[in-house]
Motif scaffolding. Structure first.
Motif, PDB file in Angstrom:
ATOM      1  N   MET A   1       0.823  -0.981  -0.048  1.00 26.55           N
ATOM      2  CA  MET A   1       0.026  -0.191  -0.083  1.00 26.55           C
ATOM      3  C   MET A   1       0.800   1.196  -0.040  1.00 26.55           C
ATOM      4  SD  MET A   1      -3.185  -1.047  -0.271  1.00 26.55           S
ATOM      5  CE  MET A   1      -4.243   0.305   0.452  1.00 26.55           C
ATOM      6  N   GLU A   2       2.039   0.882  -0.350  1.00 25.55           N
ATOM      7  CA  GLU A   2       2.869   2.279  -0.279  1.00 25.55           C
ATOM      8  C   GLU A   2       2.600   3.555  -1.277  1.00 25.55           C
ATOM      9  OE1 GLU A   2       6.523   0.258  -2.860  1.00 25.55           O
ATOM     10  OE2 GLU A   2       7.082   0.932  -0.745  1.00 25.55           O
ATOM     11  N   LEU A   3       1.721   2.964  -2.448  1.00 19.86           N
ATOM     12  CA  LEU A   3       1.225   3.888  -3.444  1.00 19.86           C
ATOM     13  C   LEU A   3       0.158   4.522  -3.224  1.00 19.86           C
ATOM     14  CD1 LEU A   3       2.400   1.927  -6.650  1.00 19.86           C
ATOM     15  CD2 LEU A   3       3.426   3.854  -5.716  1.00 19.86           C
ATOM     16  N   VAL A   4      -0.761   4.210  -2.159  1.00 21.48           N
ATOM     17  CA  VAL A   4      -1.738   4.855  -1.566  1.00 21.48           C
ATOM     18  C   VAL A   4      -1.459   5.464  -0.437  1.00 21.48           C
ATOM     19  CG1 VAL A   4      -4.209   4.353  -0.754  1.00 21.48           C
ATOM     20  CG2 VAL A   4      -3.095   3.022  -2.495  1.00 21.48           C
ATOM     21  N   LYS A   5      -1.864   6.860  -0.206  1.00 23.22           N
ATOM     22  CA  LYS A   5      -1.647   7.837   0.877  1.00 23.22           C
ATOM     23  C   LYS A   5      -2.837   8.450   1.030  1.00 23.22           C
ATOM     24  CE  LYS A   5       2.632   7.024   0.593  1.00 23.22           C
ATOM     25  NZ  LYS A   5       3.246   6.017   1.513  1.00 23.22           N
ATOM     26  N   VAL A   6      -3.253   8.702   2.525  1.00 26.45           N
ATOM     27  CA  VAL A   6      -4.280   9.284   2.876  1.00 26.45           C
ATOM     28  C   VAL A   6      -3.805  10.728   3.329  1.00 26.45           C
ATOM     29  CG1 VAL A   6      -6.020   9.254   4.606  1.00 26.45           C
ATOM     30  CG2 VAL A   6      -5.519   7.333   3.585  1.00 26.45           C
ATOM     31  N   VAL A   7      -4.644  11.823   2.832  1.00 24.55           N
ATOM     32  CA  VAL A   7      -4.152  13.059   3.291  1.00 24.55           C
ATOM     33  C   VAL A   7      -5.551  13.843   4.040  1.00 24.55           C
ATOM     34  CG1 VAL A   7      -2.615  13.650   1.673  1.00 24.55           C
ATOM     35  CG2 VAL A   7      -4.906  14.243   1.180  1.00 24.55           C
ATOM     36  N   ASP A   8      -5.100  14.838   4.785  1.00 21.64           N
ATOM     37  CA  ASP A   8      -6.289  15.362   5.433  1.00 21.64           C
ATOM     38  C   ASP A   8      -6.819  16.554   4.865  1.00 21.64           C
ATOM     39  OD1 ASP A   8      -4.295  17.298   6.247  1.00 21.64           O
ATOM     40  OD2 ASP A   8      -4.171  16.776   8.329  1.00 21.64           O
ATOM     41  N   PHE A   9      -6.554  16.934   3.558  1.00 16.01           N
ATOM     42  CA  PHE A   9      -6.862  17.829   2.782  1.00 16.01           C
ATOM     43  C   PHE A   9      -6.268  19.302   3.183  1.00 16.01           C
ATOM     44  CE2 PHE A   9     -10.614  15.239   2.493  1.00 16.01           C
ATOM     45  CZ  PHE A   9     -11.060  15.434   1.070  1.00 16.01           C
ATOM     46  N   THR A  10      -4.944  19.241   3.805  1.00 12.58           N
ATOM     47  CA  THR A  10      -4.076  20.482   4.169  1.00 12.58           C
ATOM     48  C   THR A  10      -2.990  20.313   3.177  1.00 12.58           C
ATOM     49  OG1 THR A  10      -2.780  19.306   5.783  1.00 12.58           O
ATOM     50  CG2 THR A  10      -4.829  20.521   6.707  1.00 12.58           C
TER      51      THR A  10
END
Length: 121
Positions: A1-10
């Protein structure tokens, strides 16, 4: 899953995620983001930190901001969402829930498909 990143919109979190992707042994050549604003922050990050890679990474996202017509560095494509239909289907579902007095709260979630349109920039 290293190609999938979760961000918090900042912007800061998008930059963190982009840095992690760019540090991979094989950096991505395409990036798909959830929203236009994340894409804009990601493109800006590449432009500032990895300018030599800017033309090597294709971006695609959900949205389709009209301002893309005026940008030099923009996504190659966007998925144009049908906001009207999303709202309509959401309202229908909400009224169904409100009107079902004996509703089983443990039932399986509903899957509603709403057509979208791919826009090439």
């Amino acid at each position: 899953m290293e190609l999938v990143k979760v961000v918090d919109f900042t912007k800061r979190d998008t930059e963190r995620a982009m840095q992690e992707l760019m540090e991979l042994k094989a950096a991505p050549t395409a990036i798909f983001t959830f929203k236009n604003y994340i894409t804009l922050d990601a493109i800006e990050f590449i432009k500032c930190k990895y300018p030599d890679k800017l033309d090597l990474i294709d971006f695609t996202d959900f949205g389709n901001l009209p301002l893309f017509d005026y940008l030099e560095n923009k996504p190659v494509a966007s998925i144009e969402e049908n906001f009207y239909e999303v709202g309509k289907q959401g309202a229908i579902l909400l009224f169904q829930i409100i009107n079902e007095v004996n509703r089983n709260l443990n039932e399986d979630p509903k899957n509603i498909k709403i057509p979208c349109k791919l826009i090439i920039h």
